[in-house]
Design an enzyme around this catalytic site. Structure first.
Site, mmCIF file in Angstrom:
data_model
loop_
_atom_site.group_PDB
_atom_site.id
_atom_site.type_symbol
_atom_site.label_atom_id
_atom_site.label_comp_id
_atom_site.label_asym_id
_atom_site.label_seq_id
_atom_site.Cartn_x
_atom_site.Cartn_y
_atom_site.Cartn_z
ATOM 1 N N HIS A 135 0.862 -1.188 0.000
ATOM 2 C CA HIS A 135 0.000 0.000 0.000
ATOM 3 C C HIS A 135 0.896 1.236 0.000
ATOM 4 O O HIS A 135 1.619 1.491 0.963
ATOM 5 C CB HIS A 135 -0.912 0.000 1.220
ATOM 6 C CG HIS A 135 -1.895 1.130 1.211
ATOM 7 N ND1 HIS A 135 -2.929 1.203 0.306
ATOM 8 C CD2 HIS A 135 -1.991 2.243 1.977
ATOM 9 C CE1 HIS A 135 -3.626 2.304 0.520
ATOM 10 N NE2 HIS A 135 -3.070 2.953 1.532
ATOM 11 N N HIS A 153 -6.619 9.475 -1.317
ATOM 12 C CA HIS A 153 -7.418 9.416 -0.092
ATOM 13 C C HIS A 153 -6.718 10.011 1.123
ATOM 14 O O HIS A 153 -7.314 10.044 2.211
ATOM 15 C CB HIS A 153 -7.857 7.972 0.195
ATOM 16 C CG HIS A 153 -6.725 7.008 0.333
ATOM 17 N ND1 HIS A 153 -6.211 6.316 -0.732
ATOM 18 C CD2 HIS A 153 -6.010 6.612 1.414
ATOM 19 C CE1 HIS A 153 -5.231 5.537 -0.313
ATOM 20 N NE2 HIS A 153 -5.085 5.696 0.991
ATOM 21 N N ASP A 202 -8.382 1.526 1.241
ATOM 22 C CA ASP A 202 -8.069 2.493 2.288
ATOM 23 C C ASP A 202 -8.949 3.731 2.331
ATOM 24 O O ASP A 202 -8.871 4.472 3.300
ATOM 25 C CB ASP A 202 -6.601 2.921 2.178
ATOM 26 C CG ASP A 202 -6.033 3.403 3.508
ATOM 27 O OD1 ASP A 202 -6.521 2.964 4.567
ATOM 28 O OD2 ASP A 202 -5.104 4.230 3.495
ATOM 29 N N ASP A 234 0.922 5.147 -0.334
ATOM 30 C CA ASP A 234 0.195 6.415 -0.345
ATOM 31 C C ASP A 234 0.925 7.447 -1.190
ATOM 32 O O ASP A 234 2.115 7.705 -0.982
ATOM 33 C CB ASP A 234 0.038 6.945 1.079
ATOM 34 C CG ASP A 234 -0.990 6.163 1.877
ATOM 35 O OD1 ASP A 234 -2.134 6.045 1.405
ATOM 36 O OD2 ASP A 234 -0.645 5.672 2.969
#
EC number: 3.2.1.24
Length: 1009
Positions: free
Chosen positions: A36, A420, A151, A38
């Protein structure tokens, strides 16, 4: 009592509780390796690339090539594209192509980022998906078929429609309310077919898998070790990787001594998860945030562990395999299970505990939210402006390559901020600054492009001012309408002289008004009434008059007069309402209470009804000390008690003019304060006869000022009415569809858990009237009382929670924000007809390009020299652009080119025009506007040239729609709403029919000039 909060949601799940596991035999676990990553959050993109992100792709590609059984999914495209363009060697690029062809590396979602679902606009979600999909298809010829939305903080009902239109076969999400997830786990209801749109129903449904309570990470704790489990590469280190290769919290290596313990831990977790799902196929995500930056050590430990489990599968009751997300969904689809149907409700708001309602981020960093939407609107205008410049033929000397670079820069920036942890306001200050810098730079480039287009259109007619001590002789304004309807509105400019004459292209005077500037004391606001056809310009000369308006024959802007009212204390008084001051236009009379300086009521002409309406600012005082109780932060809103008034006194002035009347209210924290903390500037327009000003007349435009706030305050604007709303409001999902939001009483935290996102619109109503709020940025919204609606405008927070402090996520936002809302009041039928177009009129206000003039007034091109692009009122031009993609629209041809080593054309394709149309209305919403609408694209687009071919495409353009065949998932007797069969599609051709809430995408090809 806690269970009563979710019992109504749980009941239908229990009634539909499906039968148990469908087949005998061992549980089959699909181990999906992932990282993951970001695009921002705590560290900037470049910091992340240096510390770990580049190493993820470098090491994963290397390790996948070493083991045929290994798999990996790649999600967001921003890091991958940076790696591909700036890091990857030719050998690594070759390996990537091989891995993709073999299905061992899989791109899921494929957008530039994993966008937020609560506070993003649908247009921007589509943009970021299109950016990523275009790159993947152009580079590899692949089209993602599955989503991995693990997420985002809650799930929108727009999501199934979005991903279905993009061609996805299945969708995966994770973050939904904790008590609802627990109920769904118990009922084995985490997998279902989601029909997000009530109008589209099964036509745009998608199979949906909600991750269980472990979400997208492997279990962080294992019973035999005090280190994390299954994270053998440890935790990424910033600002750069450690030279010795030793990272914090590296899991214990798998050895003969502990392999049984590891196997028992993994198998136990798989079995626990299996009990929450209906089939023996279990998705076991292997990874978490910032993982696989050293894929070698990861696979070196997992390989023997999986082999060990499989060699004991019979006794353990579990078999395991590396898998992509597609591998898992294909196996699940092959079981041909009958799935329940979920209707068009969303999964918002999202809570993780009773006092952890993730509703604060709906408003966090309001300035960034506003900047992101302004950038999106500017991009929208620039796309169609450039398309109109090139077609039917370029009219100047603009370099198309440079123009596409400006467009691409802003496309990238707007896509990036949909992440997000970006537009949500949940990033650190330096990452916020990164997003803002990228947006500002992209907007600057776009304005340069727009100015170049306008100058190319006008030269040599418009002489610009040369440098002179005398200053400019006046100003020149070009106003562009990016919507495909004729728009009548007011544009506001700032000028340095009190007497102004405004003329149009024919030299005729234009209705205008001059008044003191609200922002610059030494300047003046010039308000100009303009009517602009769709995708067209109006050009104006603005010159100082020779003297005051009186005594001259020269038509000039009318001068507004100001009426001031003294400061009034906030108090409950029996005298309220005795002296009412009316401010009126042809649609409304706003009555202001002279005793309080607050709004008192609004009379709406068409329904002949007066509604009591009062507005004031309040603040929630929140806790910042974890020792004292729950806290608010970037994510969470946790008020300790009800909001209290944030002011003690209010001043008012009315600026009255022939064109516009403005009501200015200034709210002070105390009677003697020098500066106000809050302000409302309300505007009503008096539309002159001969102008179609239906939308302009039927709105009250309000701009607010809020801040700087005191610490640990959350500011709201509360609008109180006598509408019997039953404490129900409606707010939108992503500007696409409305959700009914009844107030729900919880044992704990009811205020925060009844907050919802408003991206573009909201309303409340009774049996006679409806009050609509339209917004140009996202806010949190709630109804804390009957007839009330409150909008959170601003937040300033600090807390001592170690996690927040460590990542600098305390939201100590000292800024002053200036959000805008438009209010519509009227009958259901009136507001239904006006709401969608008014919302778009706010989002896509005309773009004004402003410059100085020298010499005599130039000859301007008249409106008759432009051909408008006009659509019916229920059909919106969602995009008209030249993407510049280099791939062939023919998939077979493009695939052959890639196999031959041709990565597309050397030059960007300027001939392919991307068109997307969107039906604004739901089935049954309006007797006329909800009908299907048929248009002839040849006629609509004749201003751009002669249409020679129309190709219907998937949402992001990568699929020929006639070749797109999404999986069908078996469902029981679902709760069908809307049409139950797909509308017929004639094969190609320029005449198309768009049904309620449909979004249809086309490639348009014009005759070359």
């Amino acid at each position: 009592m806690g269970q009563l909060c979710w019992l109504p949601l749980l009941a239908p799940l229990l009634l539909l509780r499906p039968p148990g596991v469908q087949s005998a035999g061992p549980i089959r676990a699909f181990v999906v390796p992932h990282s993951h990553m970001d695009v921002g959050w705590v560290y900037t993109v470049q910091e992340s690339m240096r510390a770990y992100a580049a190493n993820v792709y470098t090491s994963v590609v290397e390790e996948l090539a070493r083991g045929q059984q290994r798999r990996f999914i790649a999600v967001e495209q921003e890091f991958f594209r940076l790696w591909w363009d700036g890091v990857a060697s030719d050998q690594q690029k070759y390996q990537v192509r091989q891995l993709l062809e073999e299905g061992r590396l899989e791109f899921v979602i494929g957008g530039q980022v994993m966008h937020d679902e609560a506070v993003t606009h649908l247009d921007d979600q589509i943009l970021q998906l299109t950016e990523g999909h275009g790159f993947l298809y152009e580079t590899f010829g692949i089209r993602p078929q599955f989503s991995w939305h693990v997420d985002p903080f809650g799930a929108s009902a727009t999501t199934p429609t979005l991903f279905a239109l993009a061609g996805f076969n299945a969708h995966l999400g994770s973050r939904i309310d904790y008590d609802l997830k627990a109920a769904m786990q118990e009922a084995r209801g985490l997998q279902f077919v989601w029909r997000g749109s009530p109008s589209l129903s099964e036509r745009q449904e998608i199979f949906t898998h909600i991750m269980d309570q472990y979400s997208y990470c492997t279990p962080s704790h294992i019973p035999f070790s005090n280190r994390s489990g299954f994270y053998w590469n440890g935790v990424a280190v910033f600002p750069k990787p450690p030279q010795d290769g030793v990272y914090p919290n590296m899991s214990e290596p798998v050895t003969p001594a502990n392999i049984n313990l590891y196997a028992e831990a993994l198998v136990a977790n798989v079995k626990q998860r299996a009990a929450w799902f209906r089939t023996p196929h279990v998705l076991w995500p292997w990874g978490c945030d910032k993982q696989f930056f050293n894929a070698s050590v990861q696979f070196a430990n997992m390989d023997p562990l999986l082999d060990h489990i499989n060699s004991h599968a019979a006794e353990l009751g579990v078999s395991v395999q590396y898998a992509t997300l597609g591998d898992y969904f294909r196996a699940l689809h092959a079981l041909n299970v009958t799935w329940r149907v979920r209707d068009h409700h969303d999964f918002l708001p999202y809570s993780t505990e009773p006092f952890q309602a993730w509703t604060g981020f709906y408003t966090s960093r309001s300035s960034l939210k506003g900047l992101a939407r302004r950038a999106s609107a500017l991009l929208y205008a620039g796309e169609s402006m450039f398309t109109r410049y090139l077609w039917p033929a370029p009219r100047g000397h603009l370099d198309p390559t440079w123009a596409l670079q400006q467009l691409q820069q802003l496309r990238w920036a707007v896509s990036e901020v949909q992440h997000h942890d970006a537009i949500t306001g949940t990033e650190s200050p330096k990452v916020r600054d990164m997003y803002a810098t990228h947006l500002a730079s992209g907007m600057l480039g776009m304005r340069k492009l727009m100015a170049s287009i306008v100058l190319d259109e006008l030269q040599p007619q418009a002489p610009m001012a040369a440098s002179s001590d005398a200053g400019p002789a006046g100003h020149f304004a070009s106003v562009y309408n990016p919507l495909a309807w004729t728009v009548t509105t007011i544009v506001t400019l700032t000028v340095g002289f009190p007497g102004v004459r405004v003329t149009d292209e024919a030299g005729h005077p234009v209705p205008s008004q001059i008044q003191n500037s609200t922002e610059t004391p030494s300047a003046y606001d010039l308000l100009i009434l303009t009517t602009i056809p769709g995708l067209s310009y109006r050009h104006y000369n603005i010159r100082p008059t020779a003297g005051a308006q009186e005594g001259t024959q020269e038509p000039a802007a009318t001068v507004a007069s100001t009426l001031q009212f003294g400061r009034r204390l906030r108090r409950r008084t029996s005298h309220a309402g005795r002296y009412l001051v009316p401010v009126a236009n042809d649609c409304y009379i706003v009555l202001l209470d002279q005793d309080t300086n607050l709004m008192h009521s609004i009379w709406e002409r068409q329904s002949n009804r007066t509604v009591r309406v009062t507005q004031e600012f309040l603040e929630y005082h929140v806790n910042g000390d974890v020792k004292q109780g729950p806290i608010s932060d970037n994510y969470l809103f946790t008020p300790g008690k009800a909001a209290v008034p944030a002011w003690e006194a209010v001043e008012m002035e009315i600026v009255a003019g022939q064109l516009v009347t403005e009501i200015r209210q200034y709210f002070y924290r105390n009677m003697t304060a020098q500066n106000y903390t809050y302000a409302i500037r309300s505007r009503l327009t008096h539309v002159p006869q001969g102008h179609d000003g239906e939308l302009l007349c039927h709105r009250i435009e309000q701009e607010y000022q809020a801040g700087p706030l005191e610490l640990n305050r959350e500011a709201v604007l509360r609008t109180s009415t006598n509408l019997n709303s039953q404490q129900v409001i409606y707010s939108d999902n992503n500007g696409y569809q409305m959700q009914r939001r009844p107030y729900v009483s919880y044992v704990n935290n009811s205020i925060a858990r009844n907050y919802y996102p408003m991206v573009q619109s909201a309303f409340m109503e009774d049996g006679k009237s409806r009050l609509v709020l339209l917004s140009e940025r996202a806010h949190g919204i709630s109804s804390q009382g009957n007839g009330q609606v409150e909008v959170m405008l601003h937040r300033r927070l600090w807390n001592n929670f170690d996690w927040d402090l460590g990542y600098n996520l305390t939201l100590n936002d000292t800024s002053v924000v200036h959000p805008v809302l438009w209010l519509l009041l009227g009958s259901w039928s009136l507001t239904t007809a006006l709401r969608q177009r008014s919302a778009l009129a706010l989002q896509h206000r005309p773009v004004v390009l402003f410059g100085d003039l020298a010499g005599t007034a130039p000859k301007l091109p008249g409106p008759q020299q432009q051909e408008a692009v006009t659509l019916p009122p229920n059909l919106h031009l969602q995009i008209l652009s030249i993407p510049g993609w280099r791939y062939s629209s023919n998939h077979t041809e493009h695939s052959q080119n890639l196999r031959k080593g041709h990565r597309g054309e050397a030059q960007a394709d300027l001939r392919r025009v991307l068109l997307r149309l969107y039906h604004l209305y739901e089935v049954g919403e309006d007797p006329v506007l909800s009908q299907p609408v048929t248009v002839n694209l040849e006629a609509v687009l004749q201003a751009l040239g002669s249409v020679v071919a129309v190709e219907e495409r998937s949402l992001t353009g990568t699929w020929d729609l006639s070749m797109l065949h999404r999986w069908s998932w078996r469902t029981g007797p679902g709760r069908h709403r809307g049409d139950t069969t797909s509308p017929s599609r004639p094969p190609g051709g320029p005449i198309i029919t768009v049904h309620p809430k449909e979004i249809r995408t086309f490639f348009i090809h014009f005759q070359q000039q």
